[in-house]
Design an enzyme around this catalytic site. Sequence first.
Site, PDB file in Angstrom:
ATOM      1  N   ASP A  30       0.830  -1.205   0.000  1.00 20.38           N
ATOM      2  CA  ASP A  30       0.000   0.000   0.000  1.00 20.38           C
ATOM      3  C   ASP A  30       0.869   1.262   0.000  1.00 20.38           C
ATOM      4  O   ASP A  30       0.776   2.087   0.897  1.00 20.38           O
ATOM      5  CB  ASP A  30      -0.897  -0.060   1.252  1.00 20.38           C
ATOM      6  CG  ASP A  30      -1.805   1.148   1.375  1.00 20.38           C
ATOM      7  OD1 ASP A  30      -2.315   1.609   0.345  1.00 20.38           O
ATOM      8  OD2 ASP A  30      -1.984   1.635   2.514  1.00 20.38           O
TER       9      ASP A  30
ATOM     10  N   GLU B 142       3.319  -8.304   7.020  1.00 21.21           N
ATOM     11  CA  GLU B 142       2.041  -8.903   6.658  1.00 21.21           C
ATOM     12  C   GLU B 142       2.151  -9.902   5.513  1.00 21.21           C
ATOM     13  O   GLU B 142       1.478  -9.768   4.484  1.00 21.21           O
ATOM     14  CB  GLU B 142       1.016  -7.808   6.320  1.00 21.21           C
ATOM     15  CG  GLU B 142       0.670  -6.953   7.523  1.00 21.21           C
ATOM     16  CD  GLU B 142      -0.490  -5.990   7.270  1.00 21.21           C
ATOM     17  OE1 GLU B 142      -0.957  -5.883   6.125  1.00 21.21           O
ATOM     18  OE2 GLU B 142      -0.926  -5.338   8.233  1.00 21.21           O
TER      19      GLU B 142
ATOM     20  N   TYR C  48      -6.514  -3.066  12.598  1.00 19.79           N
ATOM     21  CA  TYR C  48      -7.241  -1.829  12.270  1.00 19.79           C
ATOM     22  C   TYR C  48      -8.689  -1.960  12.726  1.00 19.79           C
ATOM     23  O   TYR C  48      -9.618  -1.994  11.918  1.00 19.79           O
ATOM     24  CB  TYR C  48      -7.118  -1.539  10.771  1.00 19.79           C
ATOM     25  CG  TYR C  48      -5.727  -1.056  10.415  1.00 19.79           C
ATOM     26  CD1 TYR C  48      -5.405   0.291  10.505  1.00 19.79           C
ATOM     27  CD2 TYR C  48      -4.732  -1.947  10.058  1.00 19.79           C
ATOM     28  CE1 TYR C  48      -4.123   0.744  10.231  1.00 19.79           C
ATOM     29  CE2 TYR C  48      -3.445  -1.505   9.782  1.00 19.79           C
ATOM     30  CZ  TYR C  48      -3.152  -0.152   9.872  1.00 19.79           C
ATOM     31  OH  TYR C  48      -1.893   0.296   9.603  1.00 19.79           O
TER      32      TYR C  48
ATOM     33  N   GLU D 278       1.173  -1.706  14.128  1.00 20.62           N
ATOM     34  CA  GLU D 278       0.387  -0.741  13.348  1.00 20.62           C
ATOM     35  C   GLU D 278      -1.007  -0.632  13.946  1.00 20.62           C
ATOM     36  O   GLU D 278      -1.573  -1.648  14.356  1.00 20.62           O
ATOM     37  CB  GLU D 278       0.221  -1.186  11.881  1.00 20.62           C
ATOM     38  CG  GLU D 278       1.435  -1.040  11.016  1.00 20.62           C
ATOM     39  CD  GLU D 278       1.184  -1.456   9.567  1.00 20.62           C
ATOM     40  OE1 GLU D 278       0.047  -1.315   9.076  1.00 20.62           O
ATOM     41  OE2 GLU D 278       2.139  -1.937   8.935  1.00 20.62           O
TER      42      GLU D 278
HETATM   43  C1  BDP Z   1      -1.363  -2.363   6.759  1.00 17.58           C
HETATM   44  C2  BDP Z   1      -0.105  -2.331   5.934  1.00 17.58           C
HETATM   45  C3  BDP Z   1       0.269  -0.895   5.548  1.00 17.58           C
HETATM   46  C4  BDP Z   1      -0.927  -0.181   5.018  1.00 17.58           C
HETATM   47  C5  BDP Z   1      -1.978  -0.120   6.108  1.00 17.58           C
HETATM   48  C6  BDP Z   1      -3.231   0.635   5.659  1.00 17.58           C
HETATM   49  O1  BDP Z   1       0.948  -2.945   6.620  1.00 17.58           O
HETATM   50  O2  BDP Z   1       1.311  -0.943   4.599  1.00 17.58           O
HETATM   51  O3  BDP Z   1      -0.642   1.100   4.536  1.00 17.58           O
HETATM   52  O4  BDP Z   1      -2.345  -1.451   6.385  1.00 17.58           O
HETATM   53  O5  BDP Z   1      -4.075   0.006   5.037  1.00 17.58           O
HETATM   54  O6  BDP Z   1      -2.014  -3.562   6.653  1.00 17.58           O
HETATM   55  O7  BDP Z   1      -3.335   1.819   5.894  1.00 17.58           O
END
Ligand code: BDP
Length: 654
Positions: A208, A455, A508, A544
């Site tokens: 991404d 990932e 997330y 993250e």
């Molecule tokens: C994570 C990835 C990262 C993406 C992020 C996203 O590791 O590279 O930019 O999600 O979706 O899964 O913002």
Amino acid sequence: MACPVKPLQLHIIFLFALWDLCSMLNSGMLFPRESSSREIKELNGLWSFRADLSPNRNLGFEQAWYKRRLAETGPVLDMPVPASYNDITQDSKLRDFIGWVWYDREVVVPSRWVADKNIRVVLRVGSAHYNSVVWVNGVQVTEHAGGHLPFEAEIGAVLRGDPTAPCRITIAVNNTLTLETLPPGDIQYLNDPTRYPKGYFVQNTYFDFFNYAGIHRSVLLYTTPHTYVNDITVVTDFADGLGVIAYDVAVSGSASFNASLKVTLTDGAGRCVATATGAAGVLKVVAAKLWWPYLMHEEHGFLYHMEVRLQVAGARGEVLEDQYTLPVGIRTVKVTSTQFLINNKPFYFQGVNKHEDSDIRGKGFDWPLVVKDFNLMKWLGANSFRTSHYPYDEEILHMCDRHGIVVIDESPGVGIRDIRSFGNASLAHHLEVMRELVTRDKNHPSVVMWSVANEPGSEMPPAGLYFETVIAHTKNLDPTRPVTYVTNSNYARDKGAPFVDVICVNSYLSWYHDPGALDVIALQLNTQFEEWYGKYQKPIIQSEYGADVVPGLHSDPPVMFSEEYQVIVLRSYHEVFDQKRKQYVIGELIWNFADFMTAQGVTRVVGNKKGIFTRQRQPKAGAYTLRERYWRIANETGLLPPWTKYPCSQLRSP
Ligand code: BDP
């Protein structure tokens, strides 16, 4: 009975023996530094540039563009180096170009370098995305697979072949990603003539961020004498105030067999604090100052300077010297089942994930941007970052060493998700990339852990053996640092987790899962941590978490993409971090430090907007939330001297 070798030394010598035995890191990649015996000539600036727009992208090779000035082969553009070429022109074909691009320029080489056969002239490219071939005056001098890491070639023989010819350097770079490159990608031909023109293809990627390409880091020439310091490895330890630096110097060149070596360690004031002789040895520093992370000690980022002086007898009995000085920080790193220890003290990663990314430059190295980012990280109270999702420029790591910013150093193994990318060719390349990365970064005190991937499809059957092999190889290359990879997979089905030292997990919640449902974050995050820890009993970093924000978009009650929503996501995660950091959670890295460019798609509004800073480095509301938190945590440790104490009331929070 008195023991001739003290336990501390024994430990360090053991680590070193292991390193020597396994790593074979003999072919070095020392960062080019000027010294009494070494000179540097930077080749940054404007180069001629030409993209090979031919259908098979192979015209440049068919017509041997490297044999003449690029400008004689067809129309060329001015292209800055370092920079990605994508955003430099107004041409969308070039922005999205896939295939070979060609760069060249002529260089004035000091005649002394050419005349003196005792001088090695080395051409070094800091990085180019992704595969490169390099010629000097039409003679191929090297090629390299993969971006993000340096490569070099000794070009003295070519220059001496015709000392009157100007030195023309040609570099062809191809950004095509395949299932066997790192990162992997694949080229898809779309053959339906009713929908696509003949020969139409797209580059699919599984990451991404925008697939920027070109010569991204400095290109330079540097010299060494003929017999020279090719590599240095240091391992440090301490006990009872005594610092120990075990060093190993690899010497190359025809006279290496009769080289004598002297090593001198100086402190910040230039005072000599230890000396040793020989290619391998131990420097002992009385009342050693340790290298500490930012916010963990008043004097963070303390560096000694280790000068290696090599002497050999020349043909006429004269003494030929090489001199190289390496900054060295004395520190240790250990991992227990619940803690990450730096200098035997618990370290909590309160940090960020970054990208090498900015307007116009793309992934091209840029000093103003680097310094601005360090100022912002320190303003934020961040003590660490992960080089998501590839190795960053070496200058950035030097800054980290000096400023005490701790680094999780990640390979470009991002998006290994297609089952075909777990095959032998991919594995062999991944092992080679880890070798190059460890060779380049092994001496940085700021680097405390290797991350071999981000990932990956770690639930897939071949992932277990694949990651067991890559992690074991990395530990062989460097037995002194923990190794991890970053996962977003299910804890019970993750095949590589048994082999990592630290669990790094991305999630997330209330974004990709349960969008808009802020009230589920605490419960789900708690479950996430309990499950991972319950199964593996290894410390965990939330590597993250975050939410996109269109800067300036407000909504109360908070809705996705508003500044308020990001703040609530962050606070909900923080609540759980605060409970779990008393147990086994050892860090939190926000996704992302700044907004960054991505491929075009329906989920991205001119890039990924999860930054707490905009791409232009202006704070969003989330930046203040994080700043307040990081300084509060820093103050809690009680380690900070009064001058760094930030009364939280002075920190603005939305
Ligand atoms: C994570 C990835 C990262 C993406 C992020 C996203 O590791 O590279 O930019 O999600 O979706 O899964 O913002």
